[in-house]
Design an enzyme around this catalytic site. Structure first.
Site, PDB file in Angstrom:
ATOM      1  N   SER A   1      27.261  37.110 -12.784  1.00 39.82           N
ATOM      2  CA  SER A   1      26.388  38.068 -12.099  1.00 39.82           C
ATOM      3  C   SER A   1      25.607  37.381 -10.982  1.00 39.82           C
ATOM      4  O   SER A   1      24.810  36.469 -11.225  1.00 39.82           O
ATOM      5  CB  SER A   1      25.416  38.691 -13.097  1.00 39.82           C
ATOM      6  OG  SER A   1      24.412  39.369 -12.388  1.00 39.82           O
TER       7      SER A   1
ATOM      8  N   ASP B   1      24.874  43.361  -8.928  1.00 37.67           N
ATOM      9  CA  ASP B   1      23.883  44.289  -9.478  1.00 37.67           C
ATOM     10  C   ASP B   1      23.054  44.931  -8.375  1.00 37.67           C
ATOM     11  O   ASP B   1      22.228  44.270  -7.747  1.00 37.67           O
ATOM     12  CB  ASP B   1      22.947  43.532 -10.431  1.00 37.67           C
ATOM     13  CG  ASP B   1      23.645  43.126 -11.714  1.00 37.67           C
ATOM     14  OD1 ASP B   1      24.134  44.015 -12.423  1.00 37.67           O
ATOM     15  OD2 ASP B   1      23.704  41.913 -11.994  1.00 37.67           O
TER      16      ASP B   1
ATOM     17  N   MET C   1      20.164  47.532  -7.473  1.00 36.64           N
ATOM     18  CA  MET C   1      19.027  48.214  -8.113  1.00 36.64           C
ATOM     19  C   MET C   1      18.163  48.905  -7.069  1.00 36.64           C
ATOM     20  O   MET C   1      17.879  48.312  -6.019  1.00 36.64           O
ATOM     21  CB  MET C   1      18.152  47.199  -8.846  1.00 36.64           C
ATOM     22  CG  MET C   1      18.901  46.348  -9.842  1.00 36.64           C
ATOM     23  SD  MET C   1      17.789  45.155 -10.585  1.00 36.64           S
ATOM     24  CE  MET C   1      18.952  44.220 -11.583  1.00 36.64           C
TER      25      MET C   1
ATOM     26  N   HIS D   1      27.794  47.032 -10.099  1.00 32.45           N
ATOM     27  CA  HIS D   1      27.038  47.731 -11.135  1.00 32.45           C
ATOM     28  C   HIS D   1      25.869  48.448 -10.459  1.00 32.45           C
ATOM     29  O   HIS D   1      24.894  47.809 -10.063  1.00 32.45           O
ATOM     30  CB  HIS D   1      26.558  46.686 -12.165  1.00 32.45           C
ATOM     31  CG  HIS D   1      25.697  47.220 -13.249  1.00 32.45           C
ATOM     32  ND1 HIS D   1      25.026  46.392 -14.127  1.00 32.45           N
ATOM     33  CD2 HIS D   1      25.389  48.486 -13.628  1.00 32.45           C
ATOM     34  CE1 HIS D   1      24.342  47.123 -14.991  1.00 32.45           C
ATOM     35  NE2 HIS D   1      24.532  48.400 -14.698  1.00 32.45           N
TER      36      HIS D   1
ATOM     37  N   MET E   1      22.716  50.394 -10.437  1.00 33.77           N
ATOM     38  CA  MET E   1      21.547  50.832 -11.220  1.00 33.77           C
ATOM     39  C   MET E   1      20.677  51.656 -10.282  1.00 33.77           C
ATOM     40  O   MET E   1      19.589  51.236  -9.868  1.00 33.77           O
ATOM     41  CB  MET E   1      20.806  49.597 -11.763  1.00 33.77           C
ATOM     42  CG  MET E   1      21.525  48.976 -12.944  1.00 33.77           C
ATOM     43  SD  MET E   1      21.017  47.292 -13.273  1.00 33.77           S
ATOM     44  CE  MET E   1      22.121  46.427 -12.170  1.00 33.77           C
TER      45      MET E   1
ATOM     46  N   MET F   1      25.449  47.867 -21.847  1.00 29.52           N
ATOM     47  CA  MET F   1      24.304  47.002 -21.530  1.00 29.52           C
ATOM     48  C   MET F   1      23.758  46.418 -22.827  1.00 29.52           C
ATOM     49  O   MET F   1      23.441  47.159 -23.764  1.00 29.52           O
ATOM     50  CB  MET F   1      23.195  47.799 -20.825  1.00 29.52           C
ATOM     51  CG  MET F   1      23.488  48.205 -19.390  1.00 29.52           C
ATOM     52  SD  MET F   1      24.000  46.842 -18.323  1.00 29.52           S
ATOM     53  CE  MET F   1      22.591  45.716 -18.434  1.00 29.52           C
TER      54      MET F   1
ATOM     55  N   GLY G   1      17.739  45.725 -15.249  1.00 28.43           N
ATOM     56  CA  GLY G   1      16.672  45.500 -14.281  1.00 28.43           C
ATOM     57  C   GLY G   1      16.427  44.025 -13.987  1.00 28.43           C
ATOM     58  O   GLY G   1      16.014  43.672 -12.889  1.00 28.43           O
TER      59      GLY G   1
ATOM     60  N   ASP H   1      27.168  43.278 -20.731  1.00 25.27           N
ATOM     61  CA  ASP H   1      26.310  42.720 -19.683  1.00 25.27           C
ATOM     62  C   ASP H   1      24.891  42.520 -20.202  1.00 25.27           C
ATOM     63  O   ASP H   1      24.234  43.494 -20.589  1.00 25.27           O
ATOM     64  CB  ASP H   1      26.318  43.706 -18.497  1.00 25.27           C
ATOM     65  CG  ASP H   1      25.493  43.246 -17.312  1.00 25.27           C
ATOM     66  OD1 ASP H   1      25.034  42.099 -17.304  1.00 25.27           O
ATOM     67  OD2 ASP H   1      25.335  44.066 -16.378  1.00 25.27           O
TER      68      ASP H   1
ATOM     69  N   GLY I   1      22.338  38.834 -21.456  1.00 28.36           N
ATOM     70  CA  GLY I   1      22.127  37.855 -22.522  1.00 28.36           C
ATOM     71  C   GLY I   1      23.403  37.238 -23.050  1.00 28.36           C
ATOM     72  O   GLY I   1      23.451  36.770 -24.187  1.00 28.36           O
TER      73      GLY I   1
HETATM   74  C1  DX5 Z   1      20.699  43.321 -15.635  1.00 23.25           C
HETATM   75  C2  DX5 Z   1      21.983  43.117 -14.902  1.00 23.25           C
HETATM   76  C3  DX5 Z   1      22.786  41.984 -15.373  1.00 23.25           C
HETATM   77  C4  DX5 Z   1      22.092  40.656 -15.290  1.00 23.25           C
HETATM   78  C5  DX5 Z   1      22.574  39.850 -16.445  1.00 23.25           C
HETATM   79  O1  DX5 Z   1      20.123  44.483 -15.219  1.00 23.25           O
HETATM   80  O2  DX5 Z   1      22.801  44.266 -15.014  1.00 23.25           O
HETATM   81  O3  DX5 Z   1      24.059  41.939 -14.743  1.00 23.25           O
HETATM   82  O4  DX5 Z   1      22.331  39.963 -14.104  1.00 23.25           O
HETATM   83  O5  DX5 Z   1      21.871  38.688 -16.471  1.00 23.25           O
HETATM   84  P1  DX5 Z   1      21.865  37.704 -17.700  1.00 23.25           P
HETATM   85  O6  DX5 Z   1      23.280  37.294 -17.967  1.00 23.25           O
HETATM   86  O7  DX5 Z   1      20.992  36.607 -17.222  1.00 23.25           O
HETATM   87  O8  DX5 Z   1      21.267  38.456 -18.883  1.00 23.25           O
HETATM   88 ZN    ZN Z   2      24.896  44.125 -14.316  1.00 23.86          ZN
END
Ligand code: DX5
Ligand code: ZN
Length: 216
Positions: free
Chosen positions: A8, A35, A37, A66, A68, A137, A142, A175, A177
């Site tokens: 990401s 990502d 947002m 992705h 958001m 998710m 975010g 996606d 953690g």
């Molecule tokens: C969160 C994003 C993820 C984020 C994941 O809103 O959609 O793609 O970058 O980041 P990590 O892998 O650090 O949890």
């Molecule tokens: Zn994402």
């Protein structure tokens, strides 16, 4: 099947974007996860079309975008033109999801639907056969670097069951953690694609970290 690894970009060093993209190009990453947002659907603003244009020129891996954002249907053509190969829209942001999915496919992109941690897999019953991928998710969207929500394991199992029962062909992506420990369990349960931000970009050796995820 080989696990599809999608680092990401959110956790990349933007002061050094060209080098980060070169690392991705030379790594075993399958896709680059992007990502977007809007500060409305999620409490954060990331980046949009101008950055996509840079990625289109400098990144040789498919762009897994992705969204958001609210009303994602307004931007389908814009993201196609900006280089998106896979377009993920949130179930929670799409009033007419079926139509949106058809529009994404009509633009020649792969269509994916994303579920927030609180949204049950059961809502996909009547759309699962139409989508190329479901993104679960495993954190509240975010921000990068959050803790993995354990209930995601159950959701992967439920989603895999739904796909089998409906004879659907959707890939399962997770996606948030993701690291070697959570990633291993997810792959064992049936996840086909792992997104990883912080775990890849804050590693001492991101290329090697991508290879380790790929080997799960
Ligand atoms: C969160 C994003 C993820 C984020 C994941 O809103 O959609 O793609 O970058 O980041 P990590 O892998 O650090 O949890
Ligand atoms: Zn994402």
């Amino acid at each position: 099947m080989n696990t599809i690894i999608a680092p990401s970009l959110l956790s990349a060093n933007f002061a050094n974007l060209e080098n980060e993209l070169e690392m991705i190009n030379n790594s075993q990453a399958d896709w680059l996860h992007v990502d977007v947002m809007d500060g409305v659907f999620v409490p954060n603003i990331s980046f949009g079309i101008p950055i996509m244009e840079v990625l289109k020129k400098k990144c040789y891996k498919p762009l897994d975008v992705h969204l958001m954002i609210v009303q994602p249907e307004r931007y389908i053509t814009l993201f196609k033109d900006a280089g998106a190969n896979i377009l993920n829209v949130h179930y929670e942001a799409s009033t007419h999801l079926h139509r949106t999915i058809q529009q994404i496919k009509a633009e020649g992109m792969k269509a994916a639907v994303t579920l927030n941690p609180h949204t049950t897999v059961a809502v996909l019953e009547d759309i699962i056969c139409d989508v190329d991928m479901v993104l679960l998710m495993s954190v509240n969207p975010g921000f990068g670097g959050q803790k993995f929500i354990e209930n995601t394991y159950n959701k992967v199992t439920q989603l895999k069951d739904l796909i089998t029962r409906k004879n659907a062909h959707a890939l399962i992506q997770v996606d948030g953690g993701v690291n070697l420990e959570t990633g291993k369990k997810l792959v064992e349960l049936g996840a086909n694609s792992l997104v990883a931000g912080n775990f890849v970009f804050s590693a001492d050796n991101p290329t090697e970290t991508i290879a380790k995820l790929k080997a799960l």
